[in-house]
Design a protein around this motif. Structure first.
Motif, PDB file in Angstrom:
ATOM      1  N   MET A   1     -18.541  -9.759  12.266  1.00  0.00           N
ATOM      2  CA  MET A   1     -17.519  -9.017  13.140  1.00  0.00           C
ATOM      3  C   MET A   1     -16.578 -10.372  13.635  1.00  0.00           C
ATOM      4  O   MET A   1     -17.388 -11.064  14.410  1.00  0.00           O
ATOM      5  CB  MET A   1     -17.843  -7.976  13.953  1.00  0.00           C
ATOM      6  CG  MET A   1     -16.913  -7.433  15.016  1.00  0.00           C
ATOM      7  SD  MET A   1     -17.303  -6.236  16.333  1.00  0.00           S
ATOM      8  CE  MET A   1     -17.546  -5.040  15.142  1.00  0.00           C
ATOM      9  N   LYS A   2     -15.404 -10.297  13.795  1.00  0.00           N
ATOM     10  CA  LYS A   2     -14.679 -11.281  14.201  1.00  0.00           C
ATOM     11  C   LYS A   2     -14.454 -11.103  15.514  1.00  0.00           C
ATOM     12  O   LYS A   2     -14.089 -12.061  16.457  1.00  0.00           O
ATOM     13  CB  LYS A   2     -13.276 -11.430  13.404  1.00  0.00           C
ATOM     14  CG  LYS A   2     -13.284 -11.994  12.133  1.00  0.00           C
ATOM     15  CD  LYS A   2     -12.106 -12.182  11.636  1.00  0.00           C
ATOM     16  CE  LYS A   2     -11.898 -12.570  10.206  1.00  0.00           C
ATOM     17  NZ  LYS A   2     -11.838 -13.911  10.135  1.00  0.00           N
ATOM     18  N   THR A   3     -14.645  -9.814  16.097  1.00  0.00           N
ATOM     19  CA  THR A   3     -14.115  -9.387  17.462  1.00  0.00           C
ATOM     20  C   THR A   3     -15.334  -8.915  18.158  1.00  0.00           C
ATOM     21  O   THR A   3     -16.056  -8.178  17.641  1.00  0.00           O
ATOM     22  CB  THR A   3     -12.944  -8.400  17.388  1.00  0.00           C
ATOM     23  OG1 THR A   3     -11.844  -8.947  16.554  1.00  0.00           O
ATOM     24  CG2 THR A   3     -12.392  -8.245  18.637  1.00  0.00           C
ATOM     25  N   ASP A   4     -15.345  -8.969  19.397  1.00  0.00           N
ATOM     26  CA  ASP A   4     -16.283  -8.604  20.246  1.00  0.00           C
ATOM     27  C   ASP A   4     -16.235  -6.928  20.179  1.00  0.00           C
ATOM     28  O   ASP A   4     -15.282  -6.250  20.098  1.00  0.00           O
ATOM     29  CB  ASP A   4     -15.985  -8.808  21.797  1.00  0.00           C
ATOM     30  CG  ASP A   4     -16.891  -8.116  22.617  1.00  0.00           C
ATOM     31  OD1 ASP A   4     -16.584  -7.302  23.429  1.00  0.00           O
ATOM     32  OD2 ASP A   4     -17.921  -8.868  23.157  1.00  0.00           O
ATOM     33  N   CYS A  50     -10.093  -7.426  12.101  1.00  0.00           N
ATOM     34  CA  CYS A  50     -10.811  -7.861  13.297  1.00  0.00           C
ATOM     35  C   CYS A  50     -12.151  -7.540  12.964  1.00  0.00           C
ATOM     36  O   CYS A  50     -13.164  -7.995  13.461  1.00  0.00           O
ATOM     37  CB  CYS A  50     -10.194  -6.967  14.309  1.00  0.00           C
ATOM     38  SG  CYS A  50      -8.463  -7.494  15.014  1.00  0.00           S
ATOM     39  N   ARG A  51     -12.590  -6.437  12.120  1.00  0.00           N
ATOM     40  CA  ARG A  51     -13.851  -6.003  11.977  1.00  0.00           C
ATOM     41  C   ARG A  51     -14.353  -6.860  10.864  1.00  0.00           C
ATOM     42  O   ARG A  51     -15.804  -6.529  10.481  1.00  0.00           O
ATOM     43  CB  ARG A  51     -13.780  -4.463  11.416  1.00  0.00           C
ATOM     44  CG  ARG A  51     -13.702  -3.482  12.226  1.00  0.00           C
ATOM     45  CD  ARG A  51     -13.686  -2.249  11.596  1.00  0.00           C
ATOM     46  NE  ARG A  51     -13.043  -1.225  12.228  1.00  0.00           N
ATOM     47  CZ  ARG A  51     -12.138  -0.500  11.587  1.00  0.00           C
ATOM     48  NH1 ARG A  51     -11.675  -0.529  10.338  1.00  0.00           N
ATOM     49  NH2 ARG A  51     -11.431   0.391  12.179  1.00  0.00           N
ATOM     50  N   ASP A  52     -13.746  -7.927  10.198  1.00  0.00           N
ATOM     51  CA  ASP A  52     -14.260  -8.873   9.301  1.00  0.00           C
ATOM     52  C   ASP A  52     -14.405  -7.912   8.009  1.00  0.00           C
ATOM     53  O   ASP A  52     -15.532  -8.115   7.106  1.00  0.00           O
ATOM     54  CB  ASP A  52     -15.532  -9.586   9.678  1.00  0.00           C
ATOM     55  CG  ASP A  52     -15.853 -10.834   8.700  1.00  0.00           C
ATOM     56  OD1 ASP A  52     -14.873 -11.390   8.419  1.00  0.00           O
ATOM     57  OD2 ASP A  52     -17.058 -11.402   8.804  1.00  0.00           O
ATOM     58  N   GLU A  53     -13.704  -7.141   7.748  1.00  0.00           N
ATOM     59  CA  GLU A  53     -13.621  -6.075   6.524  1.00  0.00           C
ATOM     60  C   GLU A  53     -12.618  -6.470   5.688  1.00  0.00           C
ATOM     61  O   GLU A  53     -12.378  -5.695   4.468  1.00  0.00           O
ATOM     62  CB  GLU A  53     -13.905  -4.674   6.580  1.00  0.00           C
ATOM     63  CG  GLU A  53     -14.980  -4.145   7.579  1.00  0.00           C
ATOM     64  CD  GLU A  53     -15.000  -2.950   8.166  1.00  0.00           C
ATOM     65  OE1 GLU A  53     -13.979  -2.169   7.830  1.00  0.00           O
ATOM     66  OE2 GLU A  53     -15.873  -2.322   8.727  1.00  0.00           O
ATOM     67  N   PHE A  54     -11.728  -7.159   6.025  1.00  0.00           N
ATOM     68  CA  PHE A  54     -10.456  -7.489   5.071  1.00  0.00           C
ATOM     69  C   PHE A  54     -10.279  -9.147   5.239  1.00  0.00           C
ATOM     70  O   PHE A  54     -10.182  -9.637   6.427  1.00  0.00           O
ATOM     71  CB  PHE A  54      -9.196  -6.833   5.807  1.00  0.00           C
ATOM     72  CG  PHE A  54      -7.931  -6.893   4.986  1.00  0.00           C
ATOM     73  CD1 PHE A  54      -7.621  -6.361   3.779  1.00  0.00           C
ATOM     74  CD2 PHE A  54      -7.129  -7.934   5.486  1.00  0.00           C
ATOM     75  CE1 PHE A  54      -6.574  -6.570   3.067  1.00  0.00           C
ATOM     76  CE2 PHE A  54      -6.034  -8.119   4.774  1.00  0.00           C
ATOM     77  CZ  PHE A  54      -5.736  -7.526   3.491  1.00  0.00           C
ATOM     78  N   PRO A  56      -6.865 -11.647   3.980  1.00  0.00           N
ATOM     79  CA  PRO A  56      -5.517 -11.676   3.351  1.00  0.00           C
ATOM     80  C   PRO A  56      -5.708 -12.552   2.124  1.00  0.00           C
ATOM     81  O   PRO A  56      -6.384 -13.576   2.056  1.00  0.00           O
ATOM     82  CB  PRO A  56      -4.654 -12.310   4.346  1.00  0.00           C
ATOM     83  CG  PRO A  56      -5.425 -12.093   5.748  1.00  0.00           C
ATOM     84  CD  PRO A  56      -6.930 -11.971   5.428  1.00  0.00           C
ATOM     85  N   GLY A  57      -5.214 -11.966   0.948  1.00  0.00           N
ATOM     86  CA  GLY A  57      -5.391 -12.651  -0.232  1.00  0.00           C
ATOM     87  C   GLY A  57      -6.512 -12.598  -1.058  1.00  0.00           C
ATOM     88  O   GLY A  57      -6.620 -13.247  -2.069  1.00  0.00           O
ATOM     89  N   ALA A  58      -7.742 -12.071  -0.561  1.00  0.00           N
ATOM     90  CA  ALA A  58      -8.982 -11.956  -1.194  1.00  0.00           C
ATOM     91  C   ALA A  58      -9.109 -10.565  -1.562  1.00  0.00           C
ATOM     92  O   ALA A  58      -8.533  -9.709  -1.238  1.00  0.00           O
ATOM     93  CB  ALA A  58     -10.063 -12.490  -0.228  1.00  0.00           C
ATOM     94  N   LYS A  59     -10.298 -10.466  -2.351  1.00  0.00           N
ATOM     95  CA  LYS A  59     -10.688  -8.966  -2.669  1.00  0.00           C
ATOM     96  C   LYS A  59     -11.123  -8.350  -1.424  1.00  0.00           C
ATOM     97  O   LYS A  59     -11.813  -8.952  -0.604  1.00  0.00           O
ATOM     98  CB  LYS A  59     -11.651  -8.864  -3.747  1.00  0.00           C
ATOM     99  CG  LYS A  59     -11.542  -8.549  -5.262  1.00  0.00           C
ATOM    100  CD  LYS A  59     -12.771  -8.713  -6.013  1.00  0.00           C
ATOM    101  CE  LYS A  59     -12.570  -7.531  -7.019  1.00  0.00           C
ATOM    102  NZ  LYS A  59     -13.462  -7.626  -7.880  1.00  0.00           N
ATOM    103  N   ASN A  60     -10.825  -7.087  -1.205  1.00  0.00           N
ATOM    104  CA  ASN A  60     -11.450  -6.134   0.078  1.00  0.00           C
ATOM    105  C   ASN A  60     -12.958  -6.147   0.112  1.00  0.00           C
ATOM    106  O   ASN A  60     -13.427  -6.151  -1.110  1.00  0.00           O
ATOM    107  CB  ASN A  60     -10.711  -4.877  -0.068  1.00  0.00           C
ATOM    108  CG  ASN A  60      -9.287  -4.876   0.144  1.00  0.00           C
ATOM    109  OD1 ASN A  60      -8.655  -5.718   0.775  1.00  0.00           O
ATOM    110  ND2 ASN A  60      -8.799  -3.772  -0.211  1.00  0.00           N
ATOM    111  N   LYS A  61     -13.320  -6.364   1.054  1.00  0.00           N
ATOM    112  CA  LYS A  61     -14.809  -6.427   1.523  1.00  0.00           C
ATOM    113  C   LYS A  61     -15.397  -4.869   1.105  1.00  0.00           C
ATOM    114  O   LYS A  61     -16.411  -4.550   1.066  1.00  0.00           O
ATOM    115  CB  LYS A  61     -15.264  -7.050   2.647  1.00  0.00           C
ATOM    116  CG  LYS A  61     -15.113  -8.628   2.611  1.00  0.00           C
ATOM    117  CD  LYS A  61     -15.431  -9.329   3.932  1.00  0.00           C
ATOM    118  CE  LYS A  61     -15.069 -10.649   4.047  1.00  0.00           C
ATOM    119  NZ  LYS A  61     -15.352 -11.303   5.133  1.00  0.00           N
ATOM    120  N   ARG A  62     -14.539  -3.968   1.774  1.00  0.00           N
ATOM    121  CA  ARG A  62     -15.035  -2.515   1.524  1.00  0.00           C
ATOM    122  C   ARG A  62     -13.696  -1.720   1.002  1.00  0.00           C
ATOM    123  O   ARG A  62     -12.699  -2.155   1.027  1.00  0.00           O
ATOM    124  CB  ARG A  62     -15.337  -2.201   2.867  1.00  0.00           C
ATOM    125  CG  ARG A  62     -16.538  -2.718   3.426  1.00  0.00           C
ATOM    126  CD  ARG A  62     -17.013  -2.063   4.830  1.00  0.00           C
ATOM    127  NE  ARG A  62     -18.043  -2.615   5.313  1.00  0.00           N
ATOM    128  CZ  ARG A  62     -18.868  -2.634   6.301  1.00  0.00           C
ATOM    129  NH1 ARG A  62     -18.343  -1.889   7.267  1.00  0.00           N
ATOM    130  NH2 ARG A  62     -19.764  -3.400   6.707  1.00  0.00           N
TER     131      ARG A  62
END
Length: 62
Positions: A1-4, A50-54, A56-62
């Motif tokens: 997770m990128k965000t608290d 923000c959840r570290d699930e996306f 930009p420019g890459a394949k989606n993680k989910r």
């Protein structure tokens, strides 16, 4: 997770408010359905980033 976790809860709360506002504008005929879709897609991607699930420019993680 990128965000608290506490900040993420606030971001998600604000996104839900934003989503309702955008959908309300569509219902009032102020914006078109495609505009609604675009607004929500890109802002939703930011929330996912923000959840570290996306990434930009890459394949989606989910």
């Amino acid at each position: 997770m990128k965000t608290d976790a506490n900040i993420m809860k606030e971001i998600e709360k604000l996104f839900m408010q934003y989503e309702q506002e955008v959908q309300g504008l569509e219902k009032e005929g102020i914006i078109q359905p495609n505009t609604t879709k675009t607004y929500l897609l890109h802002s939703g991607n930011f929330v996912r980033w923000c959840r570290d699930e996306f990434e930009p420019g890459a394949k989606n993680k989910r």
